[in-house]
Enzyme design. Structure first.
Site, short mmCIF file in Angstrom:
data_model
loop_
_atom_site.label_atom_id
_atom_site.label_comp_id
_atom_site.label_asym_id
_atom_site.label_seq_id
_atom_site.Cartn_x
_atom_site.Cartn_y
_atom_site.Cartn_z
N ASP A 44 0.82 -1.21 0.00
CA ASP A 44 0.00 0.00 0.00
C ASP A 44 0.85 1.27 0.00
OD1 ASP A 44 -2.36 -1.40 -0.05
OD2 ASP A 44 -2.66 -1.35 2.11
N ASN A 114 -4.35 9.34 1.77
CA ASN A 114 -4.91 8.68 2.96
C ASN A 114 -5.37 9.68 4.00
OD1 ASN A 114 -4.84 6.06 2.16
ND2 ASN A 114 -3.18 5.43 3.49
N GLU A 115 -4.42 10.42 4.60
CA GLU A 115 -4.77 11.32 5.68
C GLU A 115 -3.74 12.42 5.86
OE1 GLU A 115 -1.81 8.82 6.97
OE2 GLU A 115 -3.81 7.89 6.94
N ASP A 144 -2.11 13.40 21.60
CA ASP A 144 -0.88 13.10 20.87
C ASP A 144 -0.96 13.63 19.44
OD1 ASP A 144 0.38 11.89 22.97
OD2 ASP A 144 0.08 9.83 22.27
N TYR A 159 -8.16 4.12 11.30
CA TYR A 159 -8.79 2.96 11.94
C TYR A 159 -7.99 2.51 13.15
CZ TYR A 159 -11.57 -1.37 12.03
OH TYR A 159 -12.42 -2.40 12.38
#
Length: 254
Positions: A44, A114-115, A144, A159
């Site tokens: 990935d 993704n993020e 954090d 997730y």
């Protein structure tokens, strides 16, 4: 689909390098500018790198897993590759665009498939103020870190941080805290895909924070804004019955 012009690319893993040698010997190697499809061999992480590197070409990418998890990849099989590519189902995804300013006044932009994550960069917890579409929604999140993720990225870091899995067709972004201390029970928020999220770092010199868009890191940020960029689109190809939508649903029952 005989004669499909395929450009193969592979990660540095031995399995991927062995695969690209066999596949190029069998199917040839089209130049990147002439390719009708890009076949990415790896995991990935390598798929994300391939999408970032080739996104401007507008060429669909078909991944085959020569890595570990392979959530964005198809099963590896050297047989009938041209037919598999021709029959594959396309999935369109839009990345996030991150804009950030460092404590020295420099600004940076990056795309994330993704993020985008805000992560503490020192021994003390980060203190973040959160605005959505110009309206303050949280005056102080002690944590954090925090992230905004796309549906395609919702099964990754999001997730792991107990964020929700989002169907790929949903026009939603997830805003997820990472190890939140205060508010202790805040689990995040689901936002419309049109939303712009702004993180402001409280006391950035004492509590330094890094902003990370996929693998691009900007250290010592004082603020970062995140929004979906619908002017940029990536096309992933999946074998029928094994598309990203199905994988996102299946992951919720595993």
């Amino acid at each position: 689909m005989s004669g499909t012009r395929i450009h193969f690319t592979a990660s540095g893993a031995p399995e991927a390098q062995e695969a690209i040698a066999r596949l190029t010997a069998r199917y040839g190697q089209a130049g990147l500018q002439q390719a009708q499809v890009i076949v990415a061999l790896g995991g990935d992480g390598f798929m994300l790198a391939t999408l970032h590197a080739t996104g401007a070409l507008g060429v669909p990418v078909y991944g085959m897993n020569r890595g570990t998890v392979g959530f964005l990849m198809n099963a590896y099989d050297e047989e009938g590759l041209e037919a598999r590519v021709a029959e594959a189902d396309p999935t369109q995804i839009n990345p996030l665009r991150m804009r950030a300013e460092g404590s020295d006044g420099t600004r940076a932009e990056a795309l994330a498939i993704n993020e985008v994550s805000l992560l503490r960069a020192g021994p003390q917890a980060a203190h973040l103020r959160i605005h959505v579409d110009g309206r303050e929604r949280m005056d102080e999140l002690i944590c954090d870190g925090a992230m905004v993720c796309t549906p395609a990225g919702s099964t990754a870091y999001n997730y792991s941080a107990h964020g929700p899995i989002i169907p790929v067709g949903a026009a939603i972004l997830a805003l997820t805290p990472i190890s939140a201390f205060r508010p202790r029970r805040w689990r995040g928020a689901l936002l419309p895909i049109t939303a712009t999220v702004r993180f402001e770092v409280i006391d950035p010199h004492k509590r330094p924070v890094a902003a990370v868009a996929d693998n691009v890191e900007v250290r010592d940020v004082i603020w970062a804004e995140v929004s979906s960029d619908e002017t940029v689109s990536h096309t992933l190809l999946f074998d029928p019955g094994h598309g990203l939508e199905e994988r996102l649903i299946r992951e919720q029952f595993s």
